[in-house]
Design a protein around this motif. Structure first.
Motif, mmCIF file in Angstrom:
data_model
loop_
_atom_site.group_PDB
_atom_site.id
_atom_site.type_symbol
_atom_site.label_atom_id
_atom_site.label_comp_id
_atom_site.label_asym_id
_atom_site.label_seq_id
_atom_site.Cartn_x
_atom_site.Cartn_y
_atom_site.Cartn_z
ATOM 1 N N GLU A 263 0.806 -1.148 0.035
ATOM 2 C CA GLU A 263 0.076 -0.145 -0.071
ATOM 3 C C GLU A 263 0.967 1.294 0.102
ATOM 4 O O GLU A 263 1.734 1.537 0.731
ATOM 5 N N GLY A 264 0.509 1.904 -0.920
ATOM 6 C CA GLY A 264 1.319 3.412 -1.009
ATOM 7 C C GLY A 264 2.455 3.295 -1.785
ATOM 8 O O GLY A 264 3.320 4.395 -1.876
ATOM 9 N N LYS A 265 3.198 1.909 -1.896
ATOM 10 C CA LYS A 265 4.407 1.758 -2.550
ATOM 11 C C LYS A 265 4.248 1.781 -4.234
ATOM 12 O O LYS A 265 3.466 1.340 -4.675
ATOM 13 N N LEU A 266 5.565 2.190 -4.814
ATOM 14 C CA LEU A 266 5.700 1.968 -6.338
ATOM 15 C C LEU A 266 6.119 0.460 -6.638
ATOM 16 O O LEU A 266 6.911 -0.093 -5.752
ATOM 17 N N ILE A 267 5.162 -0.163 -7.501
ATOM 18 C CA ILE A 267 5.485 -1.357 -7.781
ATOM 19 C C ILE A 267 6.497 -1.505 -9.022
ATOM 20 O O ILE A 267 6.071 -0.895 -9.995
ATOM 21 N N ILE A 268 7.979 -1.790 -8.922
ATOM 22 C CA ILE A 268 8.822 -1.660 -9.839
ATOM 23 C C ILE A 268 9.148 -3.224 -10.431
ATOM 24 O O ILE A 268 9.797 -3.961 -9.677
ATOM 25 N N TYR A 269 9.146 -3.339 -11.781
ATOM 26 C CA TYR A 269 9.804 -4.516 -12.359
ATOM 27 C C TYR A 269 11.199 -4.015 -13.237
ATOM 28 O O TYR A 269 11.387 -3.094 -13.792
ATOM 29 N N THR A 270 12.387 -5.037 -12.836
ATOM 30 C CA THR A 270 13.789 -4.437 -13.361
ATOM 31 C C THR A 270 14.138 -6.059 -14.158
ATOM 32 O O THR A 270 13.380 -7.105 -14.044
ATOM 33 N N THR A 271 15.055 -5.826 -14.739
ATOM 34 C CA THR A 271 15.785 -6.891 -15.475
ATOM 35 C C THR A 271 17.111 -7.332 -14.838
ATOM 36 O O THR A 271 16.973 -7.770 -13.631
ATOM 37 N N VAL A 272 18.211 -6.840 -15.318
ATOM 38 C CA VAL A 272 19.394 -7.383 -14.674
ATOM 39 C C VAL A 272 19.469 -6.774 -13.274
ATOM 40 O O VAL A 272 19.010 -5.708 -12.796
ATOM 41 N N PHE A 273 20.393 -7.636 -12.564
ATOM 42 C CA PHE A 273 20.524 -7.480 -11.023
ATOM 43 C C PHE A 273 20.847 -6.039 -10.705
ATOM 44 O O PHE A 273 20.355 -5.522 -9.744
ATOM 45 N N PRO A 274 21.952 -5.524 -11.355
ATOM 46 C CA PRO A 274 22.372 -4.255 -10.926
ATOM 47 C C PRO A 274 20.911 -3.010 -10.907
ATOM 48 O O PRO A 274 20.944 -2.177 -10.042
ATOM 49 N N LEU A 275 20.079 -3.227 -11.827
ATOM 50 C CA LEU A 275 18.888 -2.329 -11.853
ATOM 51 C C LEU A 275 18.193 -2.575 -10.860
ATOM 52 O O LEU A 275 17.436 -1.642 -10.123
ATOM 53 N N LEU A 276 17.956 -3.829 -10.227
ATOM 54 C CA LEU A 276 17.294 -4.081 -9.075
ATOM 55 C C LEU A 276 17.785 -3.619 -7.953
ATOM 56 O O LEU A 276 17.226 -2.980 -7.115
ATOM 57 N N ASP A 277 19.082 -3.675 -7.919
ATOM 58 C CA ASP A 277 19.856 -3.392 -6.595
ATOM 59 C C ASP A 277 19.846 -1.986 -6.485
ATOM 60 O O ASP A 277 19.425 -1.250 -5.470
ATOM 61 N N PHE A 278 20.076 -0.913 -7.567
ATOM 62 C CA PHE A 278 19.999 0.432 -7.623
ATOM 63 C C PHE A 278 18.783 0.831 -7.251
ATOM 64 O O PHE A 278 18.557 2.096 -6.506
ATOM 65 N N THR A 279 17.738 0.215 -7.762
ATOM 66 C CA THR A 279 16.283 1.038 -7.696
ATOM 67 C C THR A 279 15.920 0.732 -6.397
ATOM 68 O O THR A 279 15.255 1.688 -5.528
ATOM 69 N N LYS A 280 16.294 -0.410 -5.529
ATOM 70 C CA LYS A 280 16.033 -0.618 -4.057
ATOM 71 C C LYS A 280 16.835 0.467 -3.250
ATOM 72 O O LYS A 280 16.083 0.701 -2.356
ATOM 73 N N LYS A 281 18.108 0.569 -3.556
ATOM 74 C CA LYS A 281 18.882 1.572 -2.901
ATOM 75 C C LYS A 281 18.386 2.923 -3.215
ATOM 76 O O LYS A 281 18.330 3.965 -2.234
ATOM 77 N N ILE A 282 17.919 3.472 -4.113
ATOM 78 C CA ILE A 282 17.364 4.858 -4.313
ATOM 79 C C ILE A 282 16.013 4.910 -4.074
ATOM 80 O O ILE A 282 15.513 5.956 -3.216
ATOM 81 N N GLY A 283 14.886 4.004 -4.338
ATOM 82 C CA GLY A 283 13.831 4.210 -3.963
ATOM 83 C C GLY A 283 13.555 3.532 -2.226
ATOM 84 O O GLY A 283 12.336 4.300 -1.731
ATOM 85 N N GLY A 284 14.295 2.975 -1.558
ATOM 86 C CA GLY A 284 14.296 2.912 -0.158
ATOM 87 C C GLY A 284 12.833 2.230 0.100
ATOM 88 O O GLY A 284 12.500 1.255 -0.536
ATOM 89 N N ASP A 285 11.965 2.450 1.257
ATOM 90 C CA ASP A 285 10.947 1.969 1.802
ATOM 91 C C ASP A 285 9.759 2.599 0.788
ATOM 92 O O ASP A 285 8.533 1.894 1.009
ATOM 93 N N ASP A 286 9.920 3.397 -0.174
ATOM 94 C CA ASP A 286 8.945 3.719 -1.273
ATOM 95 C C ASP A 286 8.429 2.947 -2.096
ATOM 96 O O ASP A 286 7.506 2.951 -3.013
#
Length: 317
Positions: A36-59
């Motif tokens: 609830e209230g979070k952006l749902i993001i799908y990524t491909t290669v692992f660095p994109l997943l990792d960077f998105t988590k690090k930048i997006g945080g709990d959001d």
């Protein structure tokens, strides 16, 4: 008596059924609360997943379309994967060509709510012709495109991260300050990694590496590491007998003691070269995807790249 037992049996079955339904409803509610209230993001290669988590945080809630240990070159999403991506807020991909399914997927998703994000936008790509260290008569399949492994270059990874940050800001402007702060932290880490790469190469005894898969062209452009590759950008690109002979001669000529394999790509041809050249084997992580074990150990872009640095130090000295 029998009727009484039968009624008790029916009652027990109903109780179990209702309990199961209740558990499912509770789980669904828990999932809804978690997203609830979070952006749902799908990524491909692992660095994109990792960077998105690090930048997006709990959001953000970030998922990879790849299963653990997947080969990015050959992966094809299922219909369920496509449905899940279509219902997400954003789909982040490199745009470099490593994700073979993306062109078709984007056409399928063009009328859906999901926002496509090309994280590699703005990066100057390396082509096979820029760094060709196999026989000149090799097949055309290695001249068709660009080296897709942009994330192995920490400076290019800053661009990947910045494009991800900008996309998150567009999707959720209220969290712009947090995204910017997290991006700046990530950028400092990537600059520090770049400096470590430079120090490793500058203090090395040689600048050639013998690799099973041509994934390291960006290291040559950035740091001067010359890769002698047994296969092309795709692990399925196999050299001819003449090319194999040339590779073996080059390895012996440059007194290379190691052959470098990748964590998720077996190569019988590389094993043949290893036997012929009497080289030892080392491993570099291509970061395309991670394993279940690596996920359990909370490996991220930086822990895996630090291990790659250790391999490079050994291979170049």
């Amino acid at each position: 008596m029998i009727k009484k037992l039968f009624n008790m049996f029916i009652f027990l079955l109903l109780s179990i059924f209702l309990a199961a339904c209740g558990a499912n409803n509770t789980a669904e509610k828990a999932d809804d609360n978690a997203t609830e209230g979070k952006l749902i993001i799908y990524t491909t290669v692992f660095p994109l997943l990792d960077f998105t988590k690090k930048i997006g945080g709990d959001d953000v809630l970030v998922k990879s379309v790849y299963p653990t240990g997947a080969d990015a070159h050959s992966f094809e999403p299922t219909p369920k994967d496509m449905t899940d991506i279509a219902e997400a807020d954003a789909f982040i991909y490199t745009g470099v060509g490593v994700e073979g399914f993306v062109t078709t997927a984007l056409e399928t998703l063009k009328n859906e709510k999901v926002v496509p994000v090309e994280a590699g936008n703005g990066i100057e790509y390396v082509s096979v012709d820029d760094h060709e260290h196999r026989d000149d008569e090799q097949g055309d399949h290695d001249h068709d495109g660009i080296d897709p492994h942009i994330w192995l270059d920490p400076i290019h990874s800053i661009t990947l991260a910045e494009n991800i940050k900008n996309a998150l800001v567009e999707l959720n402007p209220d969290s712009k300050e947090m995204y910017e702060t997290n991006f700046q932290t990530l950028k400092k880490q990537l600059v520090s990694l770049d400096n470590e790469m430079k120090q490793t190469v500058n203090s090395a005894n040689k600048n050639e590496i013998l690799v099973a898969h041509a994934a390291y062209g960006y290291w040559e452009t950035r740091y001067g590491i010359r890769q002698i590759s047994i296969t092309g950008f795709s692990p399925s690109d196999e050299p001819s007998q003449k090319e194999l002979k040339k590779i073996i001669e080059t390895a012996e000529e440059h007194n290379l003691k190691y052959i470098i394999f990748e964590q998720n790509i077996p190569s019988k041809i590389a094993e043949t070269v290893q036997k012929e050249t009497k080289t030892e084997s080392l491993t570099l992580h291509n970061l395309e995807a991670v394993t279940d074990k690596e996920m359990e150990k909370n490996e991220d872009y930086f822990t895996l790249m630090k291990k790659n640095l250790g391999t490079l130090k050994k291979a170049l000295n």
